[in-house]
Design a protein around this motif. Structure first.
Motif, PDB file in Angstrom:
ATOM      1  N   HIS A  10      25.737  16.695 -10.773  1.00  0.00           N
ATOM      2  CA  HIS A  10      26.025  16.107  -9.458  1.00  0.00           C
ATOM      3  C   HIS A  10      25.828  14.601  -9.472  1.00  0.00           C
ATOM      4  CE1 HIS A  10      25.321  20.218  -7.282  1.00  0.00           C
ATOM      5  NE2 HIS A  10      26.394  20.209  -8.050  1.00  0.00           N
ATOM      6  N   VAL A  11      24.787  14.138 -10.150  1.00  0.00           N
ATOM      7  CA  VAL A  11      24.579  12.685 -10.229  1.00  0.00           C
ATOM      8  C   VAL A  11      25.755  12.030 -10.946  1.00  0.00           C
ATOM      9  CG1 VAL A  11      23.168  10.908 -11.335  1.00  0.00           C
ATOM     10  CG2 VAL A  11      22.070  12.755 -10.085  1.00  0.00           C
ATOM     11  N   LYS A  14      19.322  10.815 -14.583  1.00  0.00           N
ATOM     12  CA  LYS A  14      19.931  10.985 -13.256  1.00  0.00           C
ATOM     13  C   LYS A  14      20.058   9.637 -12.547  1.00  0.00           C
ATOM     14  CE  LYS A  14      18.295  15.692 -12.694  1.00  0.00           C
ATOM     15  NZ  LYS A  14      17.218  15.703 -13.683  1.00  0.00           N
ATOM     16  N   MET A  19      27.260   9.377  -2.105  1.00  0.00           N
ATOM     17  CA  MET A  19      26.455  10.530  -2.530  1.00  0.00           C
ATOM     18  C   MET A  19      26.041  11.257  -1.266  1.00  0.00           C
ATOM     19  SD  MET A  19      22.805  10.760  -4.488  1.00  0.00           S
ATOM     20  CE  MET A  19      23.102   9.551  -5.732  1.00  0.00           C
ATOM     21  N   ASN A  64      22.444   6.444 -11.181  1.00  0.00           N
ATOM     22  CA  ASN A  64      23.729   5.853 -10.819  1.00  0.00           C
ATOM     23  C   ASN A  64      23.518   4.352 -10.737  1.00  0.00           C
ATOM     24  OD1 ASN A  64      24.367   8.683  -8.932  1.00  0.00           O
ATOM     25  ND2 ASN A  64      25.867   7.886 -10.349  1.00  0.00           N
ATOM     26  N   ALA A 119      21.764  19.285 -11.187  1.00  0.00           N
ATOM     27  CA  ALA A 119      21.481  17.975 -10.583  1.00  0.00           C
ATOM     28  C   ALA A 119      22.084  16.862 -11.425  1.00  0.00           C
ATOM     29  CB  ALA A 119      19.974  17.777 -10.450  1.00  0.00           C
ATOM     30  N   THR A 120      21.991  16.979 -12.743  1.00  0.00           N
ATOM     31  CA  THR A 120      22.570  15.950 -13.617  1.00  0.00           C
ATOM     32  C   THR A 120      24.085  15.891 -13.445  1.00  0.00           C
ATOM     33  OG1 THR A 120      20.822  16.315 -15.213  1.00  0.00           O
ATOM     34  CG2 THR A 120      22.790  15.204 -16.013  1.00  0.00           C
ATOM     35  N   ARG A 172      15.933  11.128  -8.468  1.00  0.00           N
ATOM     36  CA  ARG A 172      17.127  10.394  -8.892  1.00  0.00           C
ATOM     37  C   ARG A 172      16.868   8.905  -8.752  1.00  0.00           C
ATOM     38  NH1 ARG A 172      22.393  13.742  -6.513  1.00  0.00           N
ATOM     39  NH2 ARG A 172      21.528  15.826  -6.829  1.00  0.00           N
ATOM     40  N   MET A 208      14.807  15.680  -1.546  1.00  0.00           N
ATOM     41  CA  MET A 208      15.143  14.947  -2.784  1.00  0.00           C
ATOM     42  C   MET A 208      14.628  13.508  -2.623  1.00  0.00           C
ATOM     43  SD  MET A 208      17.594  12.657  -4.198  1.00  0.00           S
ATOM     44  CE  MET A 208      19.000  12.682  -3.102  1.00  0.00           C
ATOM     45  N   TRP A 236      20.449  19.227  -1.516  1.00  0.00           N
ATOM     46  CA  TRP A 236      20.260  18.708  -2.863  1.00  0.00           C
ATOM     47  C   TRP A 236      19.645  19.794  -3.723  1.00  0.00           C
ATOM     48  CZ3 TRP A 236      22.532  14.074  -2.778  1.00  0.00           C
ATOM     49  CH2 TRP A 236      22.574  13.386  -1.558  1.00  0.00           C
ATOM     50  N   VAL A 237      20.085  19.839  -4.960  1.00  0.00           N
ATOM     51  CA  VAL A 237      19.567  20.855  -5.882  1.00  0.00           C
ATOM     52  C   VAL A 237      18.055  20.667  -6.081  1.00  0.00           C
ATOM     53  CG1 VAL A 237      19.696  21.710  -8.245  1.00  0.00           C
ATOM     54  CG2 VAL A 237      21.756  21.008  -7.072  1.00  0.00           C
TER      55      VAL A 237
END
Lengths: 559, 246
Positions: free
Chosen positions: A409-410, B56, B109, B58, A406-407, B30, B1, A547-548
């Motif tokens: 992918h972010v 995580k 994303m 952005n 996940a990290t 995230r 998510m 998503w993971v």
């Protein structure tokens, strides 16, 4: 010149050769067009001349066979009405009138010894007399010659003296008085039967027609060049998009070796060399630790730990204080391969761009070698097979793995190769820590994707690869989710979901898209876990976990 | 998510801390910051460092962030904004400046696209507040869900067809279902300076499994924030407006 041509890059070579081909084609096409039209023109002229000459011959025959005898019967033997009894006079006058109406066509009847001086053969016609006399079987001549300052298509037929003509053209003493009175006795007499009396010719000017077809041929040439230039321009854009831009990523690195810009090879030559060297590397790398060097700078190299996609990971220690490290090395043979060197540099950039506890800490970078924190452990593949590594330990590892993914992918990184063999499990104080050792096939949005640009095709282990990755689509995080699904399958069943030897890409694609992973009873998997793994391994991306985090959320509840 | 989307912090540390603590309690996976971390408020460095520490994460570059690193002219803003940006430039640490320099103006994303102001011309910083600009945003992109901010007003814009959009301003804390078929633009509102007459800090949480967007409004100590602004020598108006949500 040839040296200059070979030094050019791929795009310029393509443009030059394509341009030459187009010009040649244009020249050939317009030449053929010109030749074709010319032959049509000549054939038309020939047909027309033939018709006219036949017409003249018919007139002459009519005079000889009908008019003359008829008038001779009606009048006395000495009477000679030249306007009706001389075939030459009649035919010439008829054709003169014809010529006024059809100025393009010029009929002449000439002789070397004419009755009427106006009908004397000119220089060219004089030569033709010789030509016909040389061979009596010659009954026709045609050609394109200048006549009266104009290029003309000329047809000539010879006429030989017949017995019936000797009355007027034989012995002058027996010729009709009318003739002698009109023309005198200087010419037109003393012929014998069978002599070449004259030549009938028809001239059709072709200069303007030729000029026209030349002009048309030039127009055709220009039109072909213009059309071909447009086509070449469009092809150039297409070629640029499909080939050149993708090669540019690689070629900009490939053209720099050790700081020098190499311009003596084009992009495909370099790629060809790279692939050759790469295949040599793969053979050499399979031989294993025999390639181990001794030291790099102040670090001593120890035994190999594991192999990555394009590099080995060695144990090592610092010479001064014996501080343990691990060393990621690309071999000289591979580093001299420009494509590999570019991929390795990309991998090092990616490793530096993201921070996570599962990514080894980088101590320093020595050129293309990475010195990292020490990593002595078991690779995840072997670790999974150990029966004691179940339950909580497995859950801890999977939590780290999913969090790491996940990290990545972010951070805009897609790994593309999350096989168990690239992970090491370190045991520290009864805790298992996962470390990733290789990111050779990863893509990152911060840099161009060299593997995609190089057009090498799908790279990695097909057993773990998602169908879209096999097709060449990179940079979709859901491909990593698929690989995690395969890893989970192996972890919980001890086997691979799909195993094929020497399968083609098509076979793998069919298998991964259509077949579902099968689970046998007795493996201890709950239906829910089977569902999770199946969903992670869905052939279609839309059906997979997107998503993971969602995958881990479901997995966490089950294990 | 679960994705926490927040924006327009404007150096308001109190509001930011409240939002981040709340989102942490909501088990978000995230974080996405749509920019404008600095400007107007008195804690630019602290806000950047607090955001950078998020896992995580952005983060995009807003127009105020761009002005703070001279990528956008501070003089193209209102008088108070210009004063605040010039004040920020003098105090921004090198590290935080370098961080802002590396922020992109737009990011994709999955099936979502994130921009600070609009996705069709991210660096022109125009608001998406009417049908014309909403349609322009849809036409310029292909993603199902577009996230924007900049206007400091939370909004859900649904594309009915090529010519019509429906605007829905969520009031207070509210969970809305997202459309699976129609494309939508989500404006996450403002953490540090809401302008929809609700002074509470605003952010949203996207839940991809439930296909919902949850707007959350949180009380924070805007009095303290206002006091800091005055102590910093910035315009009184910037402090007063926080209480009114304007």
């Amino acid at each position: 010149m040839i040296h200059y041509l070979t030094d050019l890059n791929l795009r310029n070579k393509f443009l030059i050769w394509a341009g030459l081909l187009v010009c040649s084609f244009g020249l050939l096409a317009s030449s053929l067009y010109y030749v074709h039209l010319r032959s049509i023109l000549i054939q038309d002229a020939l047909d027309t001349s033939e018709v006219i000459l036949l017409e003249v011959e018919s007139i002459r025959e009519y005079v000889k066979e009908v008019l003359r005898p008829t008038i001779s019967k009606l009048e006395s033997r000495d009477t000679f009405v030249i306007e009706a009894m001389s075939s030459t006079f009649v035919s010439l006058n008829i054709m003169r009138r014809f010529n006024k109406k059809m100025p393009g066509y010029t009929f002449r009847r000439v002789s070397l010894n004419p009755l009427n001086p106006k009908n004397k053969a000119d220089e060219f016609e004089d030569e033709m007399f010789s030509w016909f006399e040389d061979d009596r079987s010659r009954t026709l001549w045609r050609g394109i010659v200048p006549r009266k300052g104009r290029l003309s298509f000329v047809t000539m037929i010879p006429e030989y003296m017949e017995k019936s003509c000797l009355h007027c053209h034989g012995d002058v003493r027996q010729a009709p008085a009318e003739l002698i009175k009109r023309y005198g006795t200087k010419g037109g007499f003393r012929f014998k039967e069978g002599d070449l009396a004259g030549i009938n010719s028809i001239s059709i000017p072709v200069a303007s027609a030729f000029a026209r077809i030349k002009r048309d041929a030039v127009v055709v040439f220009v039109a072909i060049q213009a059309g071909a230039a447009l086509l070449l321009f469009l092809l150039h854009i297409l070629f640029n998009r499909l080939v050149i831009q993708r090669l540019t990523h690689v070629s900009s690195s490939l053209l720099e070796e050790n700081g020098e810009v190499r311009t003596d090879r084009d992009e495909l030559d370099l790629l060809r060399q790279s692939v050759k060297t790469l295949s040599r590397y793969v053979t050499a790398a399979r031989k294993g630790a025999g390639l181990q060097p001794n030291f790099i700078d102040s670090y001593i190299i120890g035994p190999p730990i594991t192999a990555g996609t394009l590099s080995w990971l060695y144990e090592g220690h610092r010479e001064q204080n014996n501080e343990k490290v691990s060393i990621k090395i690309g071999f000289n043979e591979i580093l001299s391969n420009p494509l590999y060197a570019t991929c390795l540099r990309a991998e090092l950039k990616i490793l530096r761009s993201v921070q996570h506890e599962c990514i080894p800490e980088i101590i320093e970078q020595k050129g293309d070698t990475l010195i990292m924190e020490p990593m002595a452990g078991t690779d995840l593949g072997d670790w999974m097979q150990s029966t004691r590594n179940r339950g909580a330990a497995r859950k801890a590892i999977l939590a780290q793995l999913c969090d790491l993914t996940a990290t990545l992918h972010v951070g805009g990184i897609v790994h593309h190769d999350l096989r168990p063999e690239i992970f090491l499990i370190l045991e520290k104080e009864r805790e298992y820590i996962l470390k990733i050792t290789d990111m050779g096939l990863a893509s990152w949005r911060g840099i161009p994707d060299v593997i995609l640009s190089s057009g090498l095709g799908p790279q990695g282990d097909f057993r773990y690869m998602a169908p879209e990755l096999i097709l060449g689509t990179r940079d979709d995080p859901r491909s990593d989710i698929y690989t995690l699904g395969v890893l989970l399958y192996r972890m919980f069943t001890g086997a691979m979901p799909f195993e094929r030897r020497n399968a083609t890409i098509k076979t793998w694609l069919t298998l991964k898209r259509e077949a579902r992973p099968s689970f046998t009873r007795g493996q201890g998997l709950s239906p829910q876990l089977e569902r999770i793994i199946s969903k992670a391994m869905a052939g279609r991306r839309g059906k997979r976990y997107q998503w993971v985090e969602d995958l881990w959320e479901d997995l966490e509840k089950e294990i | 998510m679960r994705l926490a989307v927040f924006s327009d912090i404007h150096a308001n540390l109190e509001a930011l801390e409240t939002v981040l603590n709340d989102a942490g309690a909501q088990s978000v996976h995230r974080w996405f910051c749509l920019g404008d971390i600095v400007g107007y408020g008195a804690n630019p460095n602290q806000c950047i460092e607090r955001i950078r520490a998020l896992p995580k994460l952005n983060c995009l570059l807003g127009n105020h962030d761009a002005a703070a690193i001279w990528r956008y002219s501070p003089y193209a803003m209102t008088k108070d904004a210009t004063q605040a940006i010039l004040w920020t430039i003098d105090r921004l640490s090198k590290r935080n400046n370098a961080y802002l320099q590396q922020r992109p103006s737009t990011l994709a994303m999955g099936n979502m696209l994130f921009s600070h102001a609009n996705p069709y011309n991210p660096e022109a910083y125009r608001y998406v507040i009417n049908n014309k600009y909403a349609q322009r945003s849809f036409r310029a992109t292909r993603e199902q869900l577009l996230f924007v901010s900049h206007s400091h007003r939370p909004m859900i814009i649904t594309r009915k067809n090529m010519f019509q959009t429906v605007f829905f301003p969520p009031t207070g804390s509210l969970t809305c279902d997202l459309s699976r078929k129609k494309r939508q633009i989500i404006n996450c509102g403002s953490v540090g300076q809401p302008r929809d007459r609700d002074p509470r800090a605003c952010y949203c949480i996207l839940d991809t499994r439930q296909n919902t967007i949850e707007f959350r409004r949180l009380e924070y100590d805007y009095v303290r924030t206002g006091q800091k602004i005055k102590e910093a020598g910035l315009s009184d108006y910037l402090a007063r407006r926080l209480a009114k949500g304007q």
